[in-house]
Structure formats: structure tokens, C-alpha cells
Design an enzyme around this catalytic site. Sequence first.
Site, PDB file in Angstrom:
ATOM      1  N   LYS A  52      32.732 -69.031  22.222  1.00 60.91           N
ATOM      2  CA  LYS A  52      32.428 -67.728  21.619  1.00 60.91           C
ATOM      3  C   LYS A  52      33.064 -66.601  22.451  1.00 60.91           C
ATOM      4  O   LYS A  52      33.674 -65.684  21.901  1.00 60.91           O
ATOM      5  CB  LYS A  52      30.905 -67.527  21.504  1.00 60.91           C
ATOM      6  CG  LYS A  52      30.277 -68.377  20.419  1.00 60.91           C
ATOM      7  CD  LYS A  52      28.747 -68.385  20.454  1.00 60.91           C
ATOM      8  CE  LYS A  52      28.202 -69.365  19.412  1.00 60.91           C
ATOM      9  NZ  LYS A  52      26.741 -69.510  19.416  1.00 60.91           N
ATOM     10  N   GLN A  96      21.646 -67.809  22.714  1.00 66.28           N
ATOM     11  CA  GLN A  96      22.036 -69.182  22.389  1.00 66.28           C
ATOM     12  C   GLN A  96      20.808 -70.088  22.354  1.00 66.28           C
ATOM     13  O   GLN A  96      20.018 -70.113  23.291  1.00 66.28           O
ATOM     14  CB  GLN A  96      23.073 -69.683  23.425  1.00 66.28           C
ATOM     15  CG  GLN A  96      23.656 -71.059  23.128  1.00 66.28           C
ATOM     16  CD  GLN A  96      24.480 -71.108  21.849  1.00 66.28           C
ATOM     17  OE1 GLN A  96      25.094 -70.130  21.434  1.00 66.28           O
ATOM     18  NE2 GLN A  96      24.489 -72.252  21.196  1.00 66.28           N
ATOM     19  N   ASP A 119      23.455 -63.027  14.680  1.00 72.04           N
ATOM     20  CA  ASP A 119      23.166 -64.416  14.317  1.00 72.04           C
ATOM     21  C   ASP A 119      22.339 -64.491  13.028  1.00 72.04           C
ATOM     22  O   ASP A 119      22.171 -65.574  12.464  1.00 72.04           O
ATOM     23  CB  ASP A 119      22.380 -65.100  15.445  1.00 72.04           C
ATOM     24  CG  ASP A 119      23.195 -66.164  16.155  1.00 72.04           C
ATOM     25  OD1 ASP A 119      24.137 -66.690  15.551  1.00 72.04           O
ATOM     26  OD2 ASP A 119      22.862 -66.467  17.319  1.00 72.04           O
TER      27      ASP A 119
HETATM   28  N1  GUN Z   1      22.515 -73.146  18.560  1.00 72.56           N
HETATM   29  C1  GUN Z   1      23.071 -73.936  17.620  1.00 72.56           C
HETATM   30  N2  GUN Z   1      23.681 -73.195  16.681  1.00 72.56           N
HETATM   31  C2  GUN Z   1      23.514 -71.905  17.039  1.00 72.56           C
HETATM   32  C3  GUN Z   1      23.927 -70.667  16.460  1.00 72.56           C
HETATM   33  O1  GUN Z   1      24.568 -70.580  15.407  1.00 72.56           O
HETATM   34  N3  GUN Z   1      23.558 -69.558  17.139  1.00 72.56           N
HETATM   35  C4  GUN Z   1      22.842 -69.604  18.294  1.00 72.56           C
HETATM   36  N4  GUN Z   1      22.509 -68.465  18.873  1.00 72.56           N
HETATM   37  N5  GUN Z   1      22.442 -70.726  18.846  1.00 72.56           N
HETATM   38  C5  GUN Z   1      22.785 -71.875  18.218  1.00 72.56           C
END
Ligand code: GUN
Length: 281
Positions: A52, A96, A119
Site C-alpha cells: 500500500k 490494517q 476503507d
Molecule cells: N485486512 C484484510 N483486508 C483488509 C483491508 O481491505 N483493509 C484493512 N484495513 N485491513 C485488511
Amino acid sequence: MQLIDGKSLASKVQSSVSAEVEQLKQEKNIVPGLAVILIGDDPASHAYVKMKAKACEKVGFYSITHHMPDTISQDEIIATIEMMNANPRIDGILVQLPLPKHVDTDKILEVIDPNKDVDGFHAYNVGRLVTKLDAFVACTPLGVMRMFEEYKIELKGQNVCVVGASNIVGKPMAALLLNADATVTVTHIHTKDLKSHTLRADIIVVGVGVPGLIKEDMVKEDAIVIDIGINRLEDGSLVGDVDFAKVSPKCSYITPVPGGVGPMTIAMLLSNTVKAAKGRV
Ligand code: GUN
């Protein structure tokens, strides 16, 4: 059978985000900013956050990662989010997941300013999605919708079976499909006779983290199969939730793993962050 190429679509999305960033910089002197909060040492989470951050750098965002040990208290995490909520250089905040067991994930997600919730996990945005109002939408299901659009896959009136009902994937996926006038069946771990549902589906979207769950005899001829699973096998290889070798010959379209939905998740995060930056007041 046609492969849905998530990798090339993601780079197309990334290019258009780059152009939007350039325009925001020139016209409004705005550099979109993303803050990522990473807690603990889960290798998969580290790998995702690294990807990311790299993508943010590529499109010209300002990005910061707050890495905290898994002994951190819930109050300290909340204080960090509140700091990011108040920081005018930050347009998007991403925590996350998964979080350590002593932390209440729902509580943490509710602290994020809904206008910075790139998100799309905050209940405010989930509610707006379900009522078909403009909202930040979870990146993975949003990426799947972008794939349908790109490949001109009709959703109206189609029978779609969503396998998995998580807050991150299955539920927002079902809401988006319903908003697009599909007939949606959501199945989950307690569903009896999964096959009876998948066999009726024109489109199957699966994201549960079980390698090989969707087998050849569960898919009708010419179905469209979207595989959101990312599973690392003992030999180090990455596979989805679909038995790709056996299922793919039956499909009209299918996403590969890797190179399918995965790259789209990051692309939509970039797209959501630029949307947040455009909404700066
Ligand atoms: N953990 C697994 N997929 C995601 C996601 O799309 N966003 C976040 N923040 N954590 C995750």
C-alpha cells in the site's frame, strides 16, 4: 473462457489516480495524504501495508505508516487515530486488520472520521452504502465492481451467489450487487448445502480463505467466477478459494489468483483516498 486481468486494470486505475493527483496539486495545491496504522508483527499484514505504501508513493501521495507493537493499549491506538483525524494533511486513515485480541476492532473503526474512512468500514459509510447514498466503500468489493464494469458484465437481474459474509468483503459486496439490481444470495459458514446455491448462480463471488472450496461440480456451465481468496500453501504458492484448474474451463469469465482481485484492492484504496482529498473542506 476469458481471464479477468486485475493486474492490468489496477494499473489503469493507478494511472488515472496519478493524473487526478497531478491536477489536485496544480489547481488546488493539495497533495492527498494517507495514514496507515499497523499493529503487531503479522507477516501478511506487513506485506500488505508495504504494498500500500509503495502504491501511494507511485501515485504521488503523502503517506505515513504508524507501526505499533501488539502490546499497545486500545487507548493509545484511539489517540493516534484522533491525531490523524485532526491532521489536515491526512485525507485517509487505514487501520490494517486483523487487530490483536485485546483490542475491540468495532470500537477502533468507529473512531475514524467517516470522511477519512477510505476503507469504508465505519458504520456511517456502511449505512450509506446500504441505502445507496454516496459513501466510502470497502476496497475489495469496490474493485470487483470495477472489474464487472470494465468487462461489461451485466448484473441487472443476474443470480449472484456471494460466498462469505464478512464485514470487509461479503456484506459490502452483497450491498453493491443489490444496488446494481442483481438477485443476491449470501452464503456463509452455516449455510446448508452450499452447492445448491452456487449451482444456480450466473455469477459466484467467493472470499472465505479456504483453498479449493469451489469445485468443478459446484459451478454451472458459462458461469462467471470471482475469486477473492488469497491463501498461501505450505509450498509457498498463492492460491484462491476456487479450484482454478478444474473450474476455469467451465467459466465464461474467471479471475486468477494471483493477478485478479488482489491488485484491485490497492487500486481502489488509492481511488478512495483521492476521492477523500477532493472532498477536503
Ligand atoms: N485486512 C484484510 N483486508 C483488509 C483491508 O481491505 N483493509 C484493512 N484495513 N485491513 C485488511
